[in-house]
Design an enzyme around this catalytic site. Structure first.
Site, PDB file in Angstrom:
ATOM      1  N   LYS A  15       6.505  -1.996   1.753  1.00 51.33           N
ATOM      2  CA  LYS A  15       5.343  -1.398   2.434  1.00 51.33           C
ATOM      3  C   LYS A  15       4.172  -2.373   2.350  1.00 51.33           C
ATOM      4  O   LYS A  15       3.206  -2.161   1.615  1.00 51.33           O
ATOM      5  CB  LYS A  15       5.006  -0.026   1.837  1.00 51.33           C
ATOM      6  CG  LYS A  15       4.207   0.850   2.802  1.00 51.33           C
ATOM      7  CD  LYS A  15       4.276   2.299   2.407  1.00 51.33           C
ATOM      8  CE  LYS A  15       3.303   3.186   3.149  1.00 51.33           C
ATOM      9  NZ  LYS A  15       3.392   3.158   4.599  1.00 51.33           N
TER      10      LYS A  15
ATOM     11  N   GLU B 112      12.257   2.433  14.237  1.00 52.47           N
ATOM     12  CA  GLU B 112      11.328   3.469  13.748  1.00 52.47           C
ATOM     13  C   GLU B 112      10.060   3.396  14.571  1.00 52.47           C
ATOM     14  O   GLU B 112       9.976   2.626  15.532  1.00 52.47           O
ATOM     15  CB  GLU B 112      11.035   3.259  12.258  1.00 52.47           C
ATOM     16  CG  GLU B 112      10.391   1.911  11.971  1.00 52.47           C
ATOM     17  CD  GLU B 112      10.163   1.636  10.497  1.00 52.47           C
ATOM     18  OE1 GLU B 112       9.844   2.566   9.741  1.00 52.47           O
ATOM     19  OE2 GLU B 112      10.290   0.459  10.104  1.00 52.47           O
TER      20      GLU B 112
ATOM     21  N   LEU C 109      11.087   1.006   7.090  1.00 54.99           N
ATOM     22  CA  LEU C 109      10.453   1.506   5.876  1.00 54.99           C
ATOM     23  C   LEU C 109      11.174   2.804   5.485  1.00 54.99           C
ATOM     24  O   LEU C 109      11.350   3.690   6.322  1.00 54.99           O
ATOM     25  CB  LEU C 109       8.974   1.813   6.111  1.00 54.99           C
ATOM     26  CG  LEU C 109       8.308   2.299   4.829  1.00 54.99           C
ATOM     27  CD1 LEU C 109       8.032   1.128   3.894  1.00 54.99           C
ATOM     28  CD2 LEU C 109       7.044   3.066   5.101  1.00 54.99           C
TER      29      LEU C 109
ATOM     30  N   ARG D 121       8.138   4.037  -4.784  1.00 53.19           N
ATOM     31  CA  ARG D 121       8.187   3.059  -3.685  1.00 53.19           C
ATOM     32  C   ARG D 121       7.138   1.966  -3.899  1.00 53.19           C
ATOM     33  O   ARG D 121       7.388   0.794  -3.604  1.00 53.19           O
ATOM     34  CB  ARG D 121       7.979   3.754  -2.333  1.00 53.19           C
ATOM     35  CG  ARG D 121       8.167   2.791  -1.165  1.00 53.19           C
ATOM     36  CD  ARG D 121       8.169   3.503   0.180  1.00 53.19           C
ATOM     37  NE  ARG D 121       6.889   4.135   0.465  1.00 53.19           N
ATOM     38  CZ  ARG D 121       6.651   4.919   1.508  1.00 53.19           C
ATOM     39  NH1 ARG D 121       7.613   5.180   2.378  1.00 53.19           N
ATOM     40  NH2 ARG D 121       5.460   5.448   1.694  1.00 53.19           N
TER      41      ARG D 121
ATOM     42  N   TYR E  25       0.831  -1.205   0.000  1.00 54.89           N
ATOM     43  CA  TYR E  25       0.000   0.000   0.000  1.00 54.89           C
ATOM     44  C   TYR E  25       0.856   1.241   0.000  1.00 54.89           C
ATOM     45  O   TYR E  25       2.066   1.175   0.216  1.00 54.89           O
ATOM     46  CB  TYR E  25      -0.947  -0.006   1.201  1.00 54.89           C
ATOM     47  CG  TYR E  25      -0.279   0.300   2.528  1.00 54.89           C
ATOM     48  CD1 TYR E  25       0.508  -0.644   3.173  1.00 54.89           C
ATOM     49  CD2 TYR E  25      -0.428   1.546   3.128  1.00 54.89           C
ATOM     50  CE1 TYR E  25       1.118  -0.365   4.391  1.00 54.89           C
ATOM     51  CE2 TYR E  25       0.179   1.838   4.347  1.00 54.89           C
ATOM     52  CZ  TYR E  25       0.948   0.876   4.974  1.00 54.89           C
ATOM     53  OH  TYR E  25       1.555   1.166   6.160  1.00 54.89           O
TER      54      TYR E  25
HETATM   55  N1  PDD Z   1       2.952   4.993   7.478  1.00 61.33           N
HETATM   56  N2  PDD Z   1       7.575   3.710   9.063  1.00 61.33           N
HETATM   57  C1  PDD Z   1       6.464   2.959   8.973  1.00 61.33           C
HETATM   58  C2  PDD Z   1       6.467   1.595   9.590  1.00 61.33           C
HETATM   59  C3  PDD Z   1       5.331   3.451   8.293  1.00 61.33           C
HETATM   60  O1  PDD Z   1       4.223   2.702   8.193  1.00 61.33           O
HETATM   61  C4  PDD Z   1       5.368   4.756   7.737  1.00 61.33           C
HETATM   62  C5  PDD Z   1       4.200   5.320   6.986  1.00 61.33           C
HETATM   63  C6  PDD Z   1       6.547   5.506   7.870  1.00 61.33           C
HETATM   64  C7  PDD Z   1       6.687   6.881   7.274  1.00 61.33           C
HETATM   65  O2  PDD Z   1       6.749   6.815   5.862  1.00 61.33           O
HETATM   66  P1  PDD Z   1       6.234   8.015   4.950  1.00 61.33           P
HETATM   67  O3  PDD Z   1       7.026   9.209   5.333  1.00 61.33           O
HETATM   68  O4  PDD Z   1       6.503   7.552   3.561  1.00 61.33           O
HETATM   69  O5  PDD Z   1       4.760   8.203   5.246  1.00 61.33           O
HETATM   70  C8  PDD Z   1       7.626   4.942   8.528  1.00 61.33           C
HETATM   71  C9  PDD Z   1       1.779   5.403   6.773  1.00 61.33           C
HETATM   72  C10 PDD Z   1       1.560   6.883   6.820  1.00 61.33           C
HETATM   73  C11 PDD Z   1       0.603   4.585   7.262  1.00 61.33           C
HETATM   74  O6  PDD Z   1       0.789   3.388   7.436  1.00 61.33           O
HETATM   75  O7  PDD Z   1      -0.489   5.133   7.431  1.00 61.33           O
END
Ligand code: PDD
Length: 299
Positions: free
Chosen positions: A147, A181, A206, A52, A33
């Site tokens: 992801k 993270e 991620l 990505r 996703y």
């Molecule tokens: N989450 N780490 C994890 C495990 C994540 O699921 C996410 C994003 C991030 C931050 O990535 P980005 O900057 O690309 O949003 C880091 C999304 C927002 C979610 O699952 O809703």
């Protein structure tokens, strides 16, 4: 008219949108996703998010459900139909529908589901006070760079954090004490020597788009950003801490496991980085709107 969702070629009322019970996303979390922020009707960092998506799909050998330019059009169409100005657009791709069997189906067409969500601007206290995070064990698999829809460890960690009165969980590897993270955000600290540190990109985390953009912006300003692991103890001793994600952008962290970080208030480095990031968003909005007007003006 109510909110619409896109499901495999059709725009359907969100409340009644459905997928097949043997969709592999439903049975095996066999899919990936993306979440892209939308500000003033403009998708922020759309290309890195689509890159990505392509990476996640390729790693799992799932075919694109539609060609990338078509996906871009569908995202815009759903945003327009839902009049989405500010919020997020969520899209997920699964390996498709097939009788339940672990091995890849010989023939299945990738499923595509897209939803939008309006978000109000976050409460100002988030930035004036910062948030609390709770340390939780990182019990995830070894390919966190994909992801994947499989988010059960993230869900459990977030729930435990919320029950502990925190905004987010920071995930820690039990033996090393290293913070990888957050449950849905990337984790950062600012050390006493002024170093801005976040876990290195690779299979362990991620590769957040917000994280990547912020690294570039900070480097361009000559700030001392470094991709390196840090432990829970280092985080507790940091002068500042913050988290990043597409839905929250940059949020100061002022308490970790109940312990105050730095002065207990959002610090100047976090504030500077937030300003840099918001300026980046504002530039994208301006460019996106010029692009949209140019498209609308075309005969
Ligand atoms: N989450 N780490 C994890 C495990 C994540 O699921 C996410 C994003 C991030 C931050 O990535 P980005 O900057 O690309 O949003 C880091 C999304 C927002 C979610 O699952 O809703």
């Amino acid at each position: 008219m109510g909110r619409l969702a896109y499901v495999n070629g059709r725009y359907m009322p969100h409340a009644h949108a459905q997928v097949h019970i043997e969709d592999r996303g439903y049975q095996f979390a066999d899919g990936v996703y993306e979440v892209v922020p939308v500000v003033d009707g403009v998708l922020i960092d759309e290309n890195p998010h689509l890159d990505r998506l392509g990476y996640s799909l390729a790693e799992l050998k799932i075919a694109w459900p539609v060609a990338r330019p078509v996906l871009r059009l569908i995202l815009r169409e759903l945003m327009a139909r839902n009049r989405l100005r500010r919020g997020i657009i969520y899209f997920q791709v699964t390996r498709g529908v097939a009788p339940r069997d672990h091995k890849f189906p010989a023939q299945a067409k990738s499923s595509l589901v897209i939803t939008t969500k309006r978000l109000k601007p976050p409460a100002p206290s988030l930035f004036s006070e910062g948030v609390a995070v709770s340390i939780q064990p990182d019990i995830r698999w070894a390919r966190r760079d994909i992801k994947s829809l499989s988010l059960l460890p993230n869900v459990l960690a977030k729930q435990a954090a919320v029950q502990a009165g925190a905004y987010e969980a920071w995930l820690v590897e039990e033996v090393s004490g290293i913070v990888t993270e957050g449950s849905s955000t990337n984790a950062w600290i600012v050390t006493h020597s002024g170093e801005i540190a976040t876990y290195p990109r690779g299979h362990d985390i991620l590769g957040g788009i917000t994280r990547e953009t912020l690294l570039d912006l900070a480097e361009a300003q000559g700030l001392a950003v470094v991709e390196r692991a840090f432990t829970r103890d280092e985080a507790l001793a940091a002068t500042e801490a913050f988290l990043t994600s597409s839905s929250a952008f940059i949020v100061p962290v002022t308490r970790i496991d109940g312990q105050v970080i730095g002065s207990g208030k959002p610090g100047p480095v976090t504030e500077r980085l937030r300003e840099l990031y918001l300026a980046h968003v504002a530039r994208q909005v301006a460019l996106g709107q010029i692009g949209a007007n140019a498209t609308a003006a075309r005969p």
